[in-house]
Design an enzyme around this catalytic site. Structure first.
Site, PDB file in Angstrom:
ATOM      1  N   LYS A 121       4.137   3.588 -29.797  1.00 18.98           N
ATOM      2  CA  LYS A 121       4.697   2.466 -30.562  1.00 18.98           C
ATOM      3  C   LYS A 121       3.619   2.132 -31.879  1.00 18.98           C
ATOM      4  CE  LYS A 121       7.146   0.075 -26.866  1.00 18.98           C
ATOM      5  NZ  LYS A 121       7.154   1.308 -25.901  1.00 18.98           N
ATOM      6  N   GLU A 205       1.880  -7.920 -30.244  1.00 22.77           N
ATOM      7  CA  GLU A 205       2.980  -8.552 -31.276  1.00 22.77           C
ATOM      8  C   GLU A 205       3.263 -10.045 -30.972  1.00 22.77           C
ATOM      9  OE1 GLU A 205       5.715  -4.465 -31.650  1.00 22.77           O
ATOM     10  OE2 GLU A 205       6.398  -6.012 -30.318  1.00 22.77           O
ATOM     11  N   HIS A 240      13.195  -6.282 -19.013  1.00 23.15           N
ATOM     12  CA  HIS A 240      12.989  -5.253 -19.953  1.00 23.15           C
ATOM     13  C   HIS A 240      13.909  -4.173 -19.790  1.00 23.15           C
ATOM     14  CE1 HIS A 240      10.023  -7.959 -21.704  1.00 23.15           C
ATOM     15  NE2 HIS A 240       9.244  -7.697 -20.425  1.00 23.15           N
ATOM     16  N   ARG A 297      16.650  10.198 -29.103  1.00 26.58           N
ATOM     17  CA  ARG A 297      17.599  10.755 -28.400  1.00 26.58           C
ATOM     18  C   ARG A 297      18.992  10.042 -28.254  1.00 26.58           C
ATOM     19  NH1 ARG A 297      17.773   6.985 -24.338  1.00 26.58           N
ATOM     20  NH2 ARG A 297      15.685   5.907 -23.947  1.00 26.58           N
TER      21      ARG A 297
END
Length: 657
Positions: A121, A205, A240, A297
């Site tokens: 990330k 973040e 999530h 993917r």
């Protein structure tokens, strides 16, 4: 000039519904297919339906579907010259992609370098910022000290999101609302990330409150061509994890779609990406969007894109991997109608969505929708893998048409024997916030109590129907034909459990096909119109309906109005046994699972609530605690044992004993 890399036989390095999905398209293009399987999947459909199959190891993923040498060896054994990774397992593993290349196999996906670039990330965010892609303000530096991370969190401002750099599926992720909560959340996230991914590094973040989760499907070839196939809205999530996906998003205008699509295409061109990929964004209430991550993917939710574009994404994957240039340009992509997908999972929503495994006694789904699955009546759902067992996809000319079809499909799909989230999914689809297209990532959290609420009237009718079915099939559980049960007309008392809740009912056989049922103060006028092995047509208080059933001994599995019920006849069970509870000191397995930790030894003194045994089921760990204070009298399971639900795994002798 094109560079061809032809292949003829494809090994699918996956299992279940995605393996069957890839096989379907591969066969249509003339490719032969090879399945791989673990001990738990010896009799699975993907094994039977492949042209060839190779055993790759024991049931645990680490010993089979994550075993790179075993999969490469399986390709060599079968003569496969290409590998499709599906999704999950090794689909985004750069070592696997490189191992395929080193073995002379075509990896149907991006290069190892692209996976490395976008799989982390922090690195991906840096690349996207360099490519001009809008990113959420945050910190992705190498200094991972607690002091530096706390300082950066204070600069970003709260609420702040902690994310594992190598993470996925919500693991290693924490939302922090205030400064004094940060360090505890950080330590927890780092510990979870280390355990799950072998890497404790995190990024920070700014948390966007109640955003939409919007992803853009992209395709690129080795010649620098790239297109986008529009967006998918994946905002309905639990912890999530995506639950419902749809395309197009009710929150994305044509102008916003063009901007987000152009951003995604520019990003994949910047890293010379090849194959199918998805860029995931958060969309705030003002129409601003921010890059989150890229999935290198095919996505679980790709069918909704296929539905509105008319394209076969697996076919595009195979063509691009073989060296063909993309057969489409951006102006060739058109969007028509609306599609919705739900993920049917083997989990018990009433028990905190605890994963379930076991035998699916009856599996049926209606016509008129797309169902991606690898199930059949009598199939075993093993406890070792992801809990998703099927995907239901509906298409309509409008969003409301697709939604109506999905609600009907969820009510008519029959899954008996293993608890699923079917009823919960229907509640989501039916909810007025989802109906008007206003669901954000906060939808389930905000409305969880409503979504889990039961229809009391339907439950009462199900209890009345269960009473009649227990009566009608009392002496014949093989054919379940009416009239073969108890024949006299005296009131009969039944004591049974409905999904572990006690119910007492009286039933009297009337003339013809009639039954009078009394439960508490409620009277039901019931008539059985038709009854066979797995279906009943009945009338309750003048309303004619149908239900599905499976009868086995003293148990009756019933599905009615989209809800499933486990009926356990207790009429002939001794009162002492009926009165057993957690106070007897026995710890019973709450699901089928594998013993991964024994926290005590026989003879140890324990407190009530102290961990005793931990079971692993479907990649989640579940701690079983002492129900009472006392001394450990017995441990009935050893490390590594596979135990069945309700089995006694430990016994605590009370302090007074």
């Amino acid at each position: 000039m094109t560079t061809s890399t032809p292949f003829h036989k494809i090994l699918i390095a996956n299992r279940g519904e995605i393996a069957l999905r890839v096989m379907r398209t591969a066969r249509s293009l003339g490719y032969r297919t090879v399945a791989v399987f673990s001990s738990a999947d010896r009799n699975a459909r993907h094994v039977r339906e492949a042209d060839q199959a190779v055993y790759i190891g024991e049931s645990l993923p680490s010993q089979s579907y994550l075993n790179i040498p075993a999969i490469i060896a399986a390709a060599k054994t079968s003569g496969a010259d290409a590998v499709h990774p599906g999704y999950g397992f090794l689909a985004e593993n750069e070592d696997f992609a490189q191992a395929c290349k080193d073995a002379g196999l075509v990896f149907i996906g991006p290069s190892a370098a692209a996976i490395i670039a976008m799989g982390n990330k922090a690195g991906a965010k840096k690349l996207m910022m360099e490519a001009g892609v809008p990113c959420i303000p945050g910190y992705q530096g190498q200094d991972q000290s607690e002091a530096r991370l706390l300082e950066e969190a204070d600069i970003i401002g709260y609420p702040v999101m902690i994310k594992a750099t190598a993470g996925g599926g919500g693991r290693g992720m924490r939302l922090v609302m205030a400064h004094d909560q940060f360090l505890d959340a950080l330590r927890s996230a780092k510990s979870e990330a280390q355990s799950a991914f072998g890497n404790p590094e995190v990024i920070l973040e700014r948390a966007i409150v109640q955003p939409r989760h919007i992803e853009i499907q992209v395709f690129a070839d080795r010649y620098g061509n790239a297109i986008h196939l529009g967006e998918r809205d994946c905002s309905v999530q639990r912890r999530h994890q995506k639950v419902i996906e749809e395309a197009p998003s009710p929150a994305v205008s044509e102008e916003l779609r063009e901007r987000m699509g152009a951003t995604a295409v520019a990003a994949v061109k910047a890293i010379r990406y090849e194959g199918a990929g998805t860029l995931e964004f958060l969309l705030d209430g003002q129409g601003s969007y921010y890059f989150m991550e890229m999935n290198t993917r095919l996505q679980v939710e790709h069918p909704v894109t296929e539905a509105i574009t008319g394209l076969d994404l697996v076919e595009l994957q195979l063509r691009v991997a073989s060296g063909e240039a993309l057969p489409l340009q951006q102006e060739d992509i058109h969007f028509d109608g609306h599609a919705i997908e739900v993920r049917l999972c083997a989990e018990d929503a009433d028990q905190g969505f605890m994963p379930q495994s076991g035998r699916m006694s009856l599996w049926q789904f209606p016509s008129g929708l797309r169902v991606e699955e690898a199930l059949e009546s009598g199939a075993e759902i093993p406890p070792y893998y992801d809990s998703m067992i099927a995907k239901l996809v509906t298409y309509g000319r409008s969003r409301d048409e697709a939604r109506r079809k999905m609600l009907a499909a969820l009510q008519d799909t029959v899954a008996l024997g293993v608890k699923t989230n079917q009823e919960f999914l229907a509640s989501c689809i039916r909810h007025p916030v989802f109906a008007v297209g206003q669901a954000t990532t906060a939808f389930i959290g905000m409305h969880n109590e409503e979504l889990l609420a039961k229809d009391a009237e339907s439950q009462s009718r199900a209890q009345a129907l269960a009473t009649v079915l227990l009566y009608a099939t009392a002496n014949d559980t093989s054919s379940a034909r009416p009239g073969m049960g108890i024949t006299h007309r005296h009131p009969i008392n039944f004591h049974f459990n409905v999904n572990a809740q006690s119910c007492i009912a009286d039933v009297v056989r009337l003339d013809g096909d009639g039954y009078a049922v009394t439960i508490g103060e409620r009277y039901f006028d019931m008539h059985i119109v038709d009854l066979d092995l797995n279906r009943v047509r009945f009338s309750c208080e003048g309303l004619l309906e149908s239900a599905s059933l499976v009868r086995s001994g003293t148990e009756l599995l019933l599905q009615y109005r989209g809800a499933s019920y486990l009926i356990q006849d207790q009429s002939h069970v001794s009162q002492a046994r009926q009165g057993e509870s957690a106070s007897d000191g026995k710890i019973r397995a709450s699901m089928n699972g594998r013993v991964v930790a024994l926290h005590v030894a026989v003879g140890d003194v324990v407190k009530a609530g102290q961990p005793v045994v931990t079971l692993d089921a479907m990649k989640m760990e579940h701690v079983h605690a002492a129900p009472i204070a006392g001394r450990v009298k017995a441990l009935s399971a050893a490390m590594g044992d596979q135990v069945a639900v309700y089995r006694v795994i430990a016994e605590i002798e009370g302090e007074a004993a």
